[in-house]
Enzyme design. Sequence first.
Site, mmCIF file in Angstrom:
data_model
loop_
_atom_site.group_PDB
_atom_site.id
_atom_site.type_symbol
_atom_site.label_atom_id
_atom_site.label_comp_id
_atom_site.label_asym_id
_atom_site.label_seq_id
_atom_site.Cartn_x
_atom_site.Cartn_y
_atom_site.Cartn_z
ATOM 1 N N PHE A 7 5.010 2.430 -1.978
ATOM 2 C CA PHE A 7 5.322 1.960 -0.624
ATOM 3 C C PHE A 7 6.816 1.753 -0.394
ATOM 4 O O PHE A 7 7.259 1.677 0.746
ATOM 5 C CB PHE A 7 4.571 0.644 -0.331
ATOM 6 C CG PHE A 7 5.275 -0.581 -0.884
ATOM 7 C CD1 PHE A 7 6.295 -1.189 -0.156
ATOM 8 C CD2 PHE A 7 4.950 -1.114 -2.120
ATOM 9 C CE1 PHE A 7 6.962 -2.310 -0.664
ATOM 10 C CE2 PHE A 7 5.609 -2.218 -2.637
ATOM 11 C CZ PHE A 7 6.629 -2.817 -1.903
ATOM 12 N N GLU A 45 -0.719 4.115 1.008
ATOM 13 C CA GLU A 45 -1.597 3.732 2.124
ATOM 14 C C GLU A 45 -0.978 2.589 2.927
ATOM 15 O O GLU A 45 -1.454 2.241 3.990
ATOM 16 C CB GLU A 45 -2.990 3.340 1.586
ATOM 17 C CG GLU A 45 -3.051 2.124 0.668
ATOM 18 C CD GLU A 45 -2.701 2.430 -0.797
ATOM 19 O OE1 GLU A 45 -2.023 3.440 -1.057
ATOM 20 O OE2 GLU A 45 -3.100 1.629 -1.671
ATOM 21 N N CYS A 69 13.003 -0.048 -7.080
ATOM 22 C CA CYS A 69 12.791 0.053 -8.533
ATOM 23 C C CYS A 69 14.114 -0.091 -9.260
ATOM 24 O O CYS A 69 14.142 -0.367 -10.446
ATOM 25 C CB CYS A 69 12.150 1.376 -8.887
ATOM 26 S SG CYS A 69 13.219 2.750 -8.513
HETATM 27 P P1 NAD Z 1 1.562 0.969 -6.866
HETATM 28 O O1 NAD Z 1 1.490 1.387 -8.289
HETATM 29 O O2 NAD Z 1 0.765 -0.200 -6.429
HETATM 30 O O3 NAD Z 1 1.121 2.192 -5.925
HETATM 31 C C1 NAD Z 1 1.650 3.491 -6.083
HETATM 32 C C2 NAD Z 1 0.594 4.513 -5.715
HETATM 33 O O4 NAD Z 1 -0.499 4.429 -6.641
HETATM 34 C C3 NAD Z 1 0.007 4.314 -4.327
HETATM 35 O O5 NAD Z 1 -0.083 5.566 -3.698
HETATM 36 C C4 NAD Z 1 -1.356 3.688 -4.587
HETATM 37 O O6 NAD Z 1 -2.308 4.109 -3.644
HETATM 38 C C5 NAD Z 1 -1.721 4.175 -5.968
HETATM 39 N N1 NAD Z 1 -2.438 3.156 -6.761
HETATM 40 C C6 NAD Z 1 -2.154 1.824 -6.828
HETATM 41 N N2 NAD Z 1 -2.971 1.208 -7.707
HETATM 42 C C7 NAD Z 1 -3.780 2.156 -8.218
HETATM 43 C C8 NAD Z 1 -4.821 2.157 -9.209
HETATM 44 N N3 NAD Z 1 -5.175 1.042 -9.826
HETATM 45 N N4 NAD Z 1 -5.435 3.315 -9.482
HETATM 46 C C9 NAD Z 1 -5.063 4.457 -8.867
HETATM 47 N N5 NAD Z 1 -4.086 4.515 -7.932
HETATM 48 C C10 NAD Z 1 -3.445 3.389 -7.611
HETATM 49 O O7 NAD Z 1 3.111 0.765 -6.547
HETATM 50 P P2 NAD Z 1 3.762 0.186 -5.215
HETATM 51 O O8 NAD Z 1 3.473 -1.274 -5.122
HETATM 52 O O9 NAD Z 1 3.433 1.050 -4.058
HETATM 53 O O10 NAD Z 1 5.307 0.405 -5.548
HETATM 54 C C11 NAD Z 1 6.082 -0.529 -6.250
HETATM 55 C C12 NAD Z 1 6.219 -0.156 -7.700
HETATM 56 O O11 NAD Z 1 6.760 1.148 -7.823
HETATM 57 C C13 NAD Z 1 7.181 -1.066 -8.452
HETATM 58 O O12 NAD Z 1 6.638 -1.356 -9.716
HETATM 59 C C14 NAD Z 1 8.444 -0.209 -8.589
HETATM 60 O O13 NAD Z 1 9.273 -0.545 -9.674
HETATM 61 C C15 NAD Z 1 7.856 1.141 -8.744
HETATM 62 N N6 NAD Z 1 8.797 2.189 -8.382
HETATM 63 C C16 NAD Z 1 9.352 2.901 -9.400
HETATM 64 C C17 NAD Z 1 10.290 3.872 -9.115
HETATM 65 C C18 NAD Z 1 10.936 4.656 -10.218
HETATM 66 O O14 NAD Z 1 11.511 5.708 -9.933
HETATM 67 N N7 NAD Z 1 10.885 4.192 -11.452
HETATM 68 C C19 NAD Z 1 10.648 4.135 -7.775
HETATM 69 C C20 NAD Z 1 10.022 3.399 -6.763
HETATM 70 C C21 NAD Z 1 9.093 2.422 -7.085
#
Ligand code: NAD
Length: 522
Positions: A171, A198, A303
């Site tokens: 997100f 989403e 991140c």
């Molecule tokens: P998230 O992991 O909750 O969601 C990311 C995606 O995975 C979404 O599309 C979601 O629908 C899906 N998802 C979530 N939980 C799931 C599950 N249990 N099973 C299957 N799919 C699932 O992450 P977020 O809250 O949207 O984003 C924040 C996180 O992303 C932070 O931890 C941040 O550090 C990380 N991030 C990392 C980078 C990088 O390049 N290292 C860049 C941006 C964000």
Amino acid sequence: AAAAAYGLSSTATSFPTSHEKVQQYDTPYFIDNKFVKSAATQYIDLHDPATNELITRVPQNTDEELQAAVRSAEKAFKGWSETSVLHRQQIMFKLVALIRENWDRLAASITLEQGKTFADAKGDVLRGLQVAEAACGAPELLKGEVLEVAKDMETRTYREPLGVVAAICPFNFPAMIPLWCIPVATITGNTLILKPSERDPGAAMILAELCQKAGFPEGVVNIVHGAHRTVNFILDEPAIKAVSFVGGNKAGEYIFSRGSANGKRVQANLGAKNHAAVLPDCNKNQFLNAVVGAAFGAAGQRCMALSTLVMVGETKDWLPELAERAKALQVNGGFEEGADLGPVISPQSKERIESLIASAEQEGATILLDGRGFKPAKYPNGNWVAPTIISNVTPHMKCYKEEIFGPVLVCLNVDTLDEAIDLINANEYGNGVAIFTRSGPTAETFRRRIEAGQVGINVPIPVPLPMFSFTGNKKSIAGGGASTFYGKPGINFYTQLKTVTAMWTSADAISKKADVAMPTHS
Ligand code: NAD
């Protein structure tokens, strides 16, 4: 017409510019270059984080719709992969121009759905746009190698597309992360299924429209929606050859192992806990501004947010000044003039951040600046957390061990550079790190010994530009960092290497007897 009905009717010059209640609509999905209303029975409500007003409902696409998106991408693959790379480059040039034209519109969608300030949202778009611009160099990046092995033999390499590939996005960067994937996946000749978060799919939907306008043929870029169900579909669908994921560790580690077990290539960028070591010889004013910007910008939801300060020696005495500058930041709706940071993404996120602040208090840390309970007058119902600084933190505390992902800076004290390096290297994450110093040798020692993948020297958020690659380390990247996003490694991720060895023997060299020994090329 479908696009207009579902709220995608805004143009490069007409889009929301405030948090005033918008007409609610259902987000469509995008298949065969068309926006289509889902037959979903389950929807995920999306609220403006500044007001908690409902903006749109995001469908959980049905299995039939997900299948149809894959079939569309499969059908498009042959034609698209056989177009010349120069043709694909021309389309990418057009996409780049369209993103620039629609820059404000994309940023407005991000401010509305994600909450970050409009100026910051423009940066979100720009950092993705730069990946699209760099992808225009694909004719150079896709060049293979050739070696004349002997006078009648040569070996050469080709980079070929994989087929249908998929991207699962977080997100926090609704434009940048889709743009880490769309340009690189498609210019290399693949077709793509992209699942935006989403929680804020609006920018990805605008990008889909721009892809269609840029001239991508039907099926090259498809956008589907949903949460875990859609992710599981992507991981288990045999036609999908590679998965790009960016998000947290829980989802990412699961996606990496299930996708890999199903024989797919998976690249997965995960969570972080980025440290800055501050040395007494640094430029204090530059350090104070850099850390305040990098810790609290985007409400700490990056991140590469600088969330952990390691204060060496007497620099701990600078904390009151740091707190003064953090306190001066304006927390407000992202469209408001002068806003420095907006709300966090959801009420659950606010609650989680506040409980981590409370845990620090219980474990004996000092809440030097407390952002809990703040509300801007105009937006009493948003998910607000103002800048918070926690000092006297030690490594066993929960607020140190967990990624907070909010506007909270935790501060630890050490006496020497060596101690700072040991402390940072003992942390499980290794995304980014920064050092503030005026000494070249100190910076060099730090650079050599530190285990994080992206190092800033007097630079608080050292995100590499797209001619390099995003190189997190340790728990911040799955698979030991073998596969990284954009740059030359990004091109490699989305292509299969083929090596051809050819021999053109002259007629008089034809022998009657087969040679059965392994060739020695002597
Ligand atoms: P998230 O992991 O909750 O969601 C990311 C995606 O995975 C979404 O599309 C979601 O629908 C899906 N998802 C979530 N939980 C799931 C599950 N249990 N099973 C299957 N799919 C699932 O992450 P977020 O809250 O949207 O984003 C924040 C996180 O992303 C932070 O931890 C941040 O550090 C990380 N991030 C990392 C980078 C990088 O390049 N290292 C860049 C941006 C964000």
